[in-house]
Design a protein around this motif. Structure first.
Motif, mmCIF file in Angstrom:
data_model
loop_
_atom_site.group_PDB
_atom_site.id
_atom_site.type_symbol
_atom_site.label_atom_id
_atom_site.label_comp_id
_atom_site.label_asym_id
_atom_site.label_seq_id
_atom_site.Cartn_x
_atom_site.Cartn_y
_atom_site.Cartn_z
ATOM 1 N N GLY A 255 29.342 11.565 65.424
ATOM 2 C CA GLY A 255 28.664 10.597 64.491
ATOM 3 C C GLY A 255 28.119 11.238 63.173
ATOM 4 N N LYS A 256 28.618 12.466 62.619
ATOM 5 C CA LYS A 256 28.104 12.729 61.439
ATOM 6 C C LYS A 256 29.446 13.066 60.570
ATOM 7 C CE LYS A 256 23.678 14.760 62.410
ATOM 8 N NZ LYS A 256 22.942 13.964 61.591
ATOM 9 N N ARG A 257 29.507 12.661 59.453
ATOM 10 C CA ARG A 257 30.749 12.930 58.515
ATOM 11 C C ARG A 257 30.551 14.239 57.626
ATOM 12 N NH1 ARG A 257 32.021 10.952 53.127
ATOM 13 N NH2 ARG A 257 30.057 9.639 53.243
ATOM 14 N N GLN A 258 31.385 15.053 57.869
ATOM 15 C CA GLN A 258 31.393 16.660 56.913
ATOM 16 C C GLN A 258 31.618 16.089 55.673
ATOM 17 O OE1 GLN A 258 31.227 20.053 58.175
ATOM 18 N NE2 GLN A 258 30.907 19.931 55.964
ATOM 19 N N LEU A 259 30.909 16.559 54.670
ATOM 20 C CA LEU A 259 30.959 16.270 53.223
ATOM 21 C C LEU A 259 31.906 17.628 53.037
ATOM 22 C CD1 LEU A 259 27.506 15.414 52.125
ATOM 23 C CD2 LEU A 259 29.548 14.208 52.608
ATOM 24 N N LYS A 260 32.547 17.387 51.861
ATOM 25 C CA LYS A 260 33.280 18.623 51.184
ATOM 26 C C LYS A 260 32.563 19.338 50.064
ATOM 27 C CE LYS A 260 37.876 16.790 52.337
ATOM 28 N NZ LYS A 260 38.154 17.943 53.584
ATOM 29 N N LEU A 261 32.859 20.374 49.542
ATOM 30 C CA LEU A 261 32.138 20.991 48.358
ATOM 31 C C LEU A 261 32.045 20.015 47.212
ATOM 32 C CD1 LEU A 261 33.120 24.478 49.124
ATOM 33 C CD2 LEU A 261 30.635 23.527 49.479
ATOM 34 N N VAL B 45 35.601 22.814 52.681
ATOM 35 C CA VAL B 45 34.155 22.511 52.996
ATOM 36 C C VAL B 45 33.365 23.649 52.851
ATOM 37 C CG1 VAL B 45 32.822 22.196 55.186
ATOM 38 C CG2 VAL B 45 34.938 20.950 54.642
ATOM 39 N N PRO B 129 27.485 24.930 41.034
ATOM 40 C CA PRO B 129 26.621 24.179 40.229
ATOM 41 C C PRO B 129 25.176 25.046 40.338
ATOM 42 C CG PRO B 129 26.919 22.898 42.201
ATOM 43 C CD PRO B 129 28.015 23.866 42.022
ATOM 44 N N THR B 206 22.348 19.293 58.397
ATOM 45 C CA THR B 206 23.194 19.575 59.658
ATOM 46 C C THR B 206 24.423 20.281 59.132
ATOM 47 O OG1 THR B 206 22.252 17.430 60.573
ATOM 48 C CG2 THR B 206 24.278 18.264 61.507
ATOM 49 N N GLU B 232 20.528 17.800 50.836
ATOM 50 C CA GLU B 232 21.824 17.174 50.174
ATOM 51 C C GLU B 232 22.487 18.285 49.202
ATOM 52 O OE1 GLU B 232 21.394 13.364 48.585
ATOM 53 O OE2 GLU B 232 19.717 12.630 49.894
ATOM 54 N N PRO B 234 24.870 22.110 49.660
ATOM 55 C CA PRO B 234 25.342 23.066 50.444
ATOM 56 C C PRO B 234 24.335 24.360 51.005
ATOM 57 C CG PRO B 234 26.829 22.822 48.594
ATOM 58 C CD PRO B 234 25.489 22.060 48.290
ATOM 59 N N TYR B 250 28.885 29.325 51.061
ATOM 60 C CA TYR B 250 28.531 27.906 50.765
ATOM 61 C C TYR B 250 29.027 27.168 51.902
ATOM 62 C CZ TYR B 250 27.160 30.080 46.262
ATOM 63 O OH TYR B 250 26.713 30.815 45.200
ATOM 64 N N LEU B 251 28.143 26.181 52.295
ATOM 65 C CA LEU B 251 28.780 25.211 53.238
ATOM 66 C C LEU B 251 28.185 24.129 52.972
ATOM 67 C CD1 LEU B 251 30.281 24.350 55.834
ATOM 68 C CD2 LEU B 251 28.536 25.311 57.097
ATOM 69 N N ALA B 252 29.011 22.875 52.840
ATOM 70 C CA ALA B 252 28.545 21.588 52.509
ATOM 71 C C ALA B 252 28.067 20.878 53.899
ATOM 72 C CB ALA B 252 29.807 20.679 52.390
ATOM 73 N N PRO B 253 26.734 19.992 53.926
ATOM 74 C CA PRO B 253 26.377 19.611 54.938
ATOM 75 C C PRO B 253 27.016 18.415 55.713
ATOM 76 C CG PRO B 253 25.250 19.007 53.255
ATOM 77 C CD PRO B 253 26.221 19.748 52.655
ATOM 78 N N LYS B 254 26.817 18.232 56.928
ATOM 79 C CA LYS B 254 27.216 16.746 57.558
ATOM 80 C C LYS B 254 26.107 15.652 57.236
ATOM 81 C CE LYS B 254 30.195 18.382 61.149
ATOM 82 N NZ LYS B 254 30.795 17.927 62.328
ATOM 83 N N ILE B 255 26.565 14.422 56.885
ATOM 84 C CA ILE B 255 25.681 13.377 56.619
ATOM 85 C C ILE B 255 25.890 12.324 57.938
ATOM 86 C CG2 ILE B 255 25.583 13.769 54.220
ATOM 87 C CD1 ILE B 255 27.348 11.335 53.992
ATOM 88 N N GLU B 256 25.013 11.758 58.177
ATOM 89 C CA GLU B 256 24.917 10.796 59.102
ATOM 90 C C GLU B 256 25.996 9.659 58.649
ATOM 91 O OE1 GLU B 256 22.393 11.180 61.369
ATOM 92 O OE2 GLU B 256 23.960 9.944 62.480
ATOM 93 N N GLU B 257 26.951 9.336 59.477
ATOM 94 C CA GLU B 257 27.895 8.070 59.346
ATOM 95 C C GLU B 257 27.147 6.818 59.092
ATOM 96 O OE1 GLU B 257 31.178 7.772 58.007
ATOM 97 O OE2 GLU B 257 31.757 9.186 59.836
#
Lengths: 297, 266
Positions: A255-261, B45, B129, B206, B232, B234, B250-257
């Motif tokens: 239920g969570k979408r992985q963001l990319k850099l 990612v 950045p 997350t 919001e 990484p 560096y790791l991008a987070p996960k966001i709520e769908e």
């Protein structure tokens, strides 16, 4: 779209309302509409019987729409978003969700009206997603405009009530006049309201699904509603699915979408712009001449 | 001509072990200031940034800025042939398509010479950045590795929340949930065993545990790890490399769908 020639009142401070129709249905376009007039006309506007389009009967909405089209003191415009566009954006590799599509459409309308030369100073809009964030996003894009982002804006502000009529009538007409691209036996147009809960809509979807090709393009096949119709349909394997899985791409199972850099500010640029070409790792011919692949010019 | 001599060769071995799982191929950039690398994983990612400053080498000669493309698995295989106490020298001629690794045992009675082919990697320079982090946690790296390993047996994402009370790592999965809280403690005898939290704003993000576990392969490089977070942005997981540099992940987070995407209200 109103007069092409800019009316005189448009160079005085103007107010705009924005509203949408057809967000929830599984069929047909989503339409964003706007209505604008001079600040001084607001009092008159509030006497014109505009109301939230959801509270009006269809004949009344049509009548009011014709009235406002003839009114020289009012400007209006629409953005009609095709169901195919909605589905394509919501299903693409870098998904664009419905809120983002809505925000872009609203901002597109504002931009279009500003480019016509209208002096917009205030915009009233129903909220989509978090009102505070939406307002901040709008203010960042249009610093000279004061924004009011609120729930039930279509009931509270006459300019938004008017915009809701513009959007609703436009959507209704688009749907009424919809020409189905697909040809088949028994293609009917009695699809009801288009909402997932409408029995007539459900029945239409059941009758018009295809075992391999899915639904007519009138349908927003990105909607979760559509999934249950295809339990027995042919399964399609896409090459890019493997790439996604190999690369551990967007993973939605929790239920969570992985963001990319790149979603969070990281940028890339061609390395060869900064480092002298060396032809390293390639055959003698290219090394000797310091030649490299180019992927763009 | 490039010639770098590192007395503590085991550092380079550990560096390769820590990044090869994340990145297959990468360009090593050599300049007068140091030996560095920046690369993203294949799904874009996560990113690893490595720096080994020139002062940390016993001998550092770099006549020209140069970039060497290497397959990291192959490089790790070469470095495996060095003993833990060996001195490692990296050599490459200008315009050469190979790099040479020389391993000398401490007593100089054994000298090994390995030559590896370089690759032409069409990678891009990455812009990271500037960011100001609202919360920074410094803790023992072995503790962090243990936490990531333990949580990944329960779920596949971790929520890292930082408040005044401490840092909380949470996950949930099919069999249940898990929460691990680390409170600030600076009163321990050894400074590397302390957990220090600087926070000017609570943060909760997350992340995919798979990547976090990959990062903790760098645990042998440093006793401590620094985790920097802002909402919001990484996360940055940083391991110092002795006195000569760092490896940062560096790791991008996960966001709520957004639930409105596919479940419209009737």
């Amino acid at each position: 779209m109103g007069s092409k020639i800019l009316p005189k009142w448009a160079s005085k401070p103007c107010v705009m309302g924005i509203d949408e129709a057809g967000r929830g249905p599984v069929l047909g376009p989503m339409v964003y509409g706007c209505l604008y007039c001079s600040q001084s006309y607001l009092k008159t506007l509030s006497t014109l019987s505009f109301a939230d389009s959801k509270t009006l009967k269809e004949e009344k909405r049509e009548e009011l729409f014709e009235t406002l089209k003839l009114n020289d003191s009012i400007g209006w415009d629409v953005d009609v978003i095709d169901p195919r566009e909605l589905s394509a954006k919501m299903l693409k590799k870098n998904k664009i969700n419905l809120n983002e599509i809505s925000h872009s459409s609203a901002m597109g309308l504002i931009d279009r009206v500003l480019k016509m030369g209208v002096l917009l100073t205030e915009v009233y809009i129903d909220t989509v997603g978090d009102a505070g964030k939406y307002e901040m996003k709008l203010s960042n894009s249009f610093p000279s405009i004061k924004f009011v982002v609120a729930k039930k804006a279509d009931s509270l502000y006459p300019v938004v009530s008017g915009a809701s009529i513009v959007a609703k009538v436009t959507r209704d007409r688009a749907l009424r006049e919809w020409v189905l691209d697909e040809t088949a036996e028994n293609m009917q147009r009695n699809f009801g309201s288009g909402y997932p809960g409408d029995p007539q809509t459900k029945s239409w979807l059941e009758d018009h699904k295809h075992h391999i090709f899915g639904f007519p393009s009138l349908v927003r096949f990105s909607w979760g509603t559509c999934n249950s119709y295809f339990k027995d349909a042919a399964e399609v394997l896409w090459e890019s699915d493997n790439l996604d899985e190999d690369g551990g791409g967007s993973n939605n199972k929790n239920g969570k979408r992985q963001l990319k850099l790149s979603n969070v500010g990281f940028t890339t640029s061609k390395r060869s712009e900064e480092i002298e070409s060396s032809g390293k790792g390639r055959c003698r011919f290219f090394q000797a001449r310091k030649l490299e692949h180019l992927t763009y010019f | 001509m490039l010639e770098l001599r590192l007395v503590q060769g085991s550092l380079l071995k550990k560096v390769l072990e820590s990044i090869k799982e994340l990145v297959n191929d990468a360009n090593f950039d050599c300049s007068s200031t140091g030996f560095s690398l920046q690369a993203m994983d294949s799904s874009h990612v996560a990113l690893v940034a490595l720096l080994l400053r020139s002062e940390g080498f016993e001998h550092y000669r770099c006549d020209r800025n140069t970039s060497m493309g290497m397959n990291l698995n192959n490089m790790a295989k070469m470095l495996k042939c060095a003993g833990n106490d060996d001195i490692i020298t990296i050599k490459a001629d200008d315009g050469s398509d190979t790099v040479t690794f020389m391993f000398e045992s401490p007593t100089q009675d054994k000298i090994s010479d390995f030559e590896m082919k370089l690759m032409d990697i069409d990678s891009e320079h990455l812009g990271i950045p500037e960011a100001e982090y609202h919360a920074i946690v410094k803790m023992p790296s072995s503790e962090f590795a243990r936490i990531c390993k333990d949580l990944s047996s329960i779920g596949d994402t971790v929520v890292i929340s930082i408040t005044k009370e401490g840092v909380k790592f949470s996950t949930k999965g099919d069999i249940g949930t898990a929460n691990i809280v680390c409170r600030q403690n600076t009163s321990v005898d050894k400074p590397e065993e302390a957990t220090v939290i600087e926070m000017n704003e609570p943060v909760s993000l997350t992340f995919a545990l798979r990547y976090m576990n990959s990062f903790t392969k760098a645990t042998p490089l440093s006793n401590t790890v620094t985790i920097s977070l802002s909402n919001e942005l990484p996360v940055v997981v940083e391991y110092k490399i002795a006195e000569m540099g760092y490896v940062r992940f560096y790791l991008a987070p996960k966001i709520e769908e957004d639930e409105e995407d596919t479940k419209p209200q009737v």
